[in-house]
Design a protein around this motif. Structure first.
Motif, short mmCIF file in Angstrom:
data_model
loop_
_atom_site.label_atom_id
_atom_site.label_comp_id
_atom_site.label_asym_id
_atom_site.label_seq_id
_atom_site.Cartn_x
_atom_site.Cartn_y
_atom_site.Cartn_z
N VAL A 113 8.43 -69.80 -2.54
CA VAL A 113 7.63 -69.74 -3.76
C VAL A 113 7.78 -68.41 -4.49
O VAL A 113 7.50 -68.31 -5.70
N GLY A 155 7.22 -75.84 -0.78
CA GLY A 155 7.17 -74.44 -1.20
C GLY A 155 6.62 -73.57 -0.09
O GLY A 155 5.40 -73.55 0.15
N ASN A 156 7.50 -72.87 0.61
CA ASN A 156 7.09 -72.05 1.76
C ASN A 156 6.66 -70.65 1.29
O ASN A 156 6.89 -70.26 0.15
N SER A 178 3.62 -69.38 0.87
CA SER A 178 2.53 -69.32 -0.10
C SER A 178 1.55 -68.19 0.20
O SER A 178 0.75 -67.81 -0.67
N SER A 180 0.53 -70.16 -8.00
CA SER A 180 1.17 -71.39 -7.52
C SER A 180 2.47 -71.62 -8.28
O SER A 180 2.62 -71.23 -9.43
N SER A 181 3.39 -72.29 -7.59
CA SER A 181 4.69 -72.61 -8.20
C SER A 181 4.70 -74.00 -8.82
O SER A 181 5.75 -74.48 -9.25
N CYS A 239 5.16 -82.67 -3.86
CA CYS A 239 5.46 -81.27 -3.56
C CYS A 239 4.30 -80.68 -2.79
O CYS A 239 3.13 -80.89 -3.17
N GLU A 274 2.87 -77.05 -1.05
CA GLU A 274 3.00 -75.61 -0.84
C GLU A 274 2.36 -75.27 0.50
O GLU A 274 1.23 -75.69 0.79
N SER A 332 2.47 -72.45 4.24
CA SER A 332 2.78 -71.14 4.81
C SER A 332 3.09 -71.33 6.28
O SER A 332 2.24 -71.81 7.05
#
Length: 685
Positions: free
Chosen positions: A96, A129-130, A132, A138-139, A156, A158, A160
């Protein structure tokens, strides 16, 4: 650099309920897949994690999950393409906080996957999306245009890998993308349900509309809910559902019931809110696969039919088909008009009955299929092609409406015919009669007459609508049975086993054509003379003058030699419907081929006043009559009478008891001799 991950789900079973919380073991296993080299800089992380299989008992859908990781640093493109071909869902992991990794999703990974998968079977994609935890923003604003551009992207997430944020949700959506994909259901560009999904749900609505009024009332909605989700809706829940539809759709609710538009809107709402599993549960309960085609296992359940056995509809299946008939017979005239029949077949992908059906079963004066004809056609399909019948019952939703495991529960497989002959009884209700005859002998007229059509009505039949089958009901000893007539092609040199397999043979010849009988005689001698199948000779066109048949013997003599009933006269050139008496005789002979010789005294003394109705010339009554009328017995009687006359017995002698005692003794001796002679005749036969 983006991290690429392939998740393969081997689907073994489905459940209705979904849970968002994963087992601790699943979370610990999923940690091995992700690269922590940017998050945990003090720990060495390998380029690629080992393959992991998460067992079914720790996943919410109760399916094993096989996880395969990929790294550009260690693996070749060939290995990548091989894994893509085996994957059920693909997770594309980006960072991200790295714009280049986001751009590579569209510039490299998605085109690469698209090139190596079939266009008609695209693998669902999940964007991950790693890292975070490293950013506060936010992406999703960047990712949403990408998701709108590529329909194969399911969602999608997001997450971690450092603090395990949304790790369990990632695998939840991965499984969901395989088990409950959005692609076949919904079109993101049009923001509407796809036509193939709408078509499947429309069929489901019509099957569930038990009274065919175009509305799912509360009872029908509860039955639908119980069928799909094993639990009925509470009254308040039903009202809440209808209120949601009312607020969003003007004609979604009518007469306090859900219309087709309302039903489709409700499922569109489920899909838009991410509850794909609800729609998929309904679709799969009604037999649909991932491509929204009816599953072959649903349409063709396993049914074994041993040799010499036949298939019939059981009572429950007949009641179900009766309900389908009543459901579509709007005018209650006990017949289905072409319009009503069209509505009935709306749940079919094609029209199963062709125009020849109107010349195969009984119709009314308007040419519409009657209730009896409707059941007869189903009986014919079950008898001739039971797998086609199972398919048709599947389209009508028999297993769902009748609450059976499959359509096979509505079929009876009769026992072997040899056992029926041994036990001298049968439970079958359908009997097949193969009709043989030369060209223009009257076979087609014989079949159509069984359906109540005289010669005048038969002349209106078009050649392309001609049928080689006719089926209707007859009564045998008060029991309703189905008689199936099959007209066999006249070239008897090429008769197949199916042409010879029947319960009774009907040999039709034209009584007005001197060369017509020869064909029947040749067919009988070549195929049925040594067979145990009963045969009957029919002299058709009996309204015309009968001529002598050019053959070695007359039809009557031929029947006597081969122990057949005498030829039966028949004509369909009548003002009203032709007589059905001959068809009752055929059904009786087919049902009881083993009724031949029994105890002579029962017929002579107990049934002395009865007359033989079988016309088979082989039962006990017929044999006794033939014996009593034989020339031998007449000669013996004449000689006894002459002896009495020569002895000049006076009237006084005839009045004495001694005379009658002698006469009684002589009669007893004569009866014993006659019975002994009768037994000898039976043995010779």
């Amino acid at each position: 650099m983006a991290v690429f991950c392939i998740v393969t789900l081997f689907i073994l079973s489905n459940v209705n309920a979904l849970h968002t919380n994963f087992d601790v073991r699943l979370i610990m296993s999923s940690m091995l897949v992700y690269h922590f080299k940017h998050s945990l800089r003090s720990v060495f992380v390998p380029y690629r994690a080992e393959e992991i299989t998460i067992p079914a008992d720790v996943t919410p859908e109760r399916v094993p999950t096989h996880i395969v990781d990929y790294s550009e640093a260690e693996q070749t493109d060939e290995q990548l393409f091989q894994e893509i071909s085996k994957a059920n869902v693909i997770c594309i992991v980006y960072s991200v906080n790295n714009q280049k990794s986001i751009e590579k999703v569209t510039s490299h990974w998605i085109p690469l996957i698209t090139e190596n998968t079939d266009k008609d079977s695209r693998v669902p994609l999940i964007l991950v999306g790693n890292k975070s935890d490293l950013v506060e923003h936010s992406s999703m604003e960047t990712i949403l245009p990408i998701m709108n551009q590529y329909s194969e992207i399911e969602t999608c997430v997001e997450c971690s890998a450092k603090n395990l944020k949304n790790i369990s949700e990632l695998f939840y959506y991965a499984q969901k993308a395989v088990l409950h994909p959005t692609g076949p259901l919904y079109c993101p560009e049009k923001k509407d349900m796809k036509p193939v999904c709408a078509k499947a749900l429309t069929r489901i609505f019509k099957v569930s509309d038990l009274d065919n009024d175009g509305i799912l009332n509360d009872n029908e909605l509860n039955f639908f809910q119980r069928t799909c989700f094993n639990a009925p809706l509470e009254p308040q829940a039903l009202e809440d559902v209808k209120n949601v539809v009312r607020r969003n759709l003007i004609d979604g609710v009518c007469d306090n019931g859900l219309t087709l538009k309302g039903f489709l809107f409700l499922h569109t709402l489920f899909i838009q809110r991410g509850r794909h599993e609800t729609t998929w549960t309904v679709l799969r309960r009604f037999g649909y696969d991932d491509d929204l085609e009816l599953n072959q296992d649903y349409l063709f359940p396993l049914l074994k039919v041993p040799p010499n056995c036949t298939t019939e509809l059981n009572h429950n299946a007949s009641l179900f088909l009766q309900s389908i008939f009543d459901k579509h017979d709007k005018d209650r005239d006990s017949a289905l008009s072409p319009v009503e029949l069209g509505y009935l077949f709306e749940v079919f992908p094609y029209t199963p009955w062709g125009p020849d059906v109107y010349n195969t079963v009984c119709t009314n004066d308007q040419g519409w299929i009657t209730y009896q004809g409707y059941l007869s056609q189903w009986t014919l399909t079950t008898y001739l092609d039971v797998h086609r019948c199972l398919e048709y019952l599947g389209y009508l939703g028999y297993s769902i409406i009748a609450e059976q495991e499959s359509q096979a529960a509505g079929i009876i497989v009769t026992r072997d015919k040899k056992i029926d002959l041994q036990k001298k009884q049968t439970q079958r209700s359908v009997f097949r009669c193969n009709v043989f005859g030369d060209i223009s002998s009257g076979k087609s007229g014989f079949l159509q007459a069984f359906l109540g059509k005289n010669l005048t009505r038969q002349k209106t039949i078009k050649e392309e609508h001609r049928s080689y089958y006719a089926i209707s009901t007859t009564f045998v000893y008060g029991q309703e049975k189905f008689l199936l007539l099959h007209e066999v092609f006249p070239d008897f040199d090429y008769l197949t086993d199916a042409d010879l397999l029947c319960d009774i043979v009907c040999l039709v010849y034209d009584g007005n054509n001197p060369y017509s009988f020869e064909y029947c005689a040749n067919v009988f001698k070549q195929y049925f003379m040594d067979s145990k199948t009963p045969c009957m000779m029919i002299a058709a066109k009996s309204d015309l003058p009968e001529v002598k048949q050019i053959y070695g013997c007359s039809p009557l003599e031929f029947c006597r030699r081969h122990k057949m009933p005498p030829p039966q006269s028949f004509t369909c050139n009548t003002a009203a419907a032709p007589s059905r008496e001959i068809y009752a005789k055929l059904t009786t002979m087919a049902m009881h081929p083993y009724v031949f010789l029994t105890n002579v005294f029962v017929f002579l003394f107990v049934h002395a006043r009865l007359r033989c109705m079988c016309t088979c010339n082989r039962c006990t009554f017929c044999l006794c009559q033939n014996f009593l009328n034989s020339e031998l017995l007449q000669t013996v009687r004449a000689k006894v009478y002459a002896v009495v006359r020569r002895r000049h017995v006076s009237q006084a002698d005839m009045k004495t008891s001694t005379f009658w005692l002698r006469a009684s003794a002589g009669a007893a001796v004569f009866a014993l001799l006659g019975f002994a002679l009768y037994r000898v005749m039976l043995k010779t036969r």
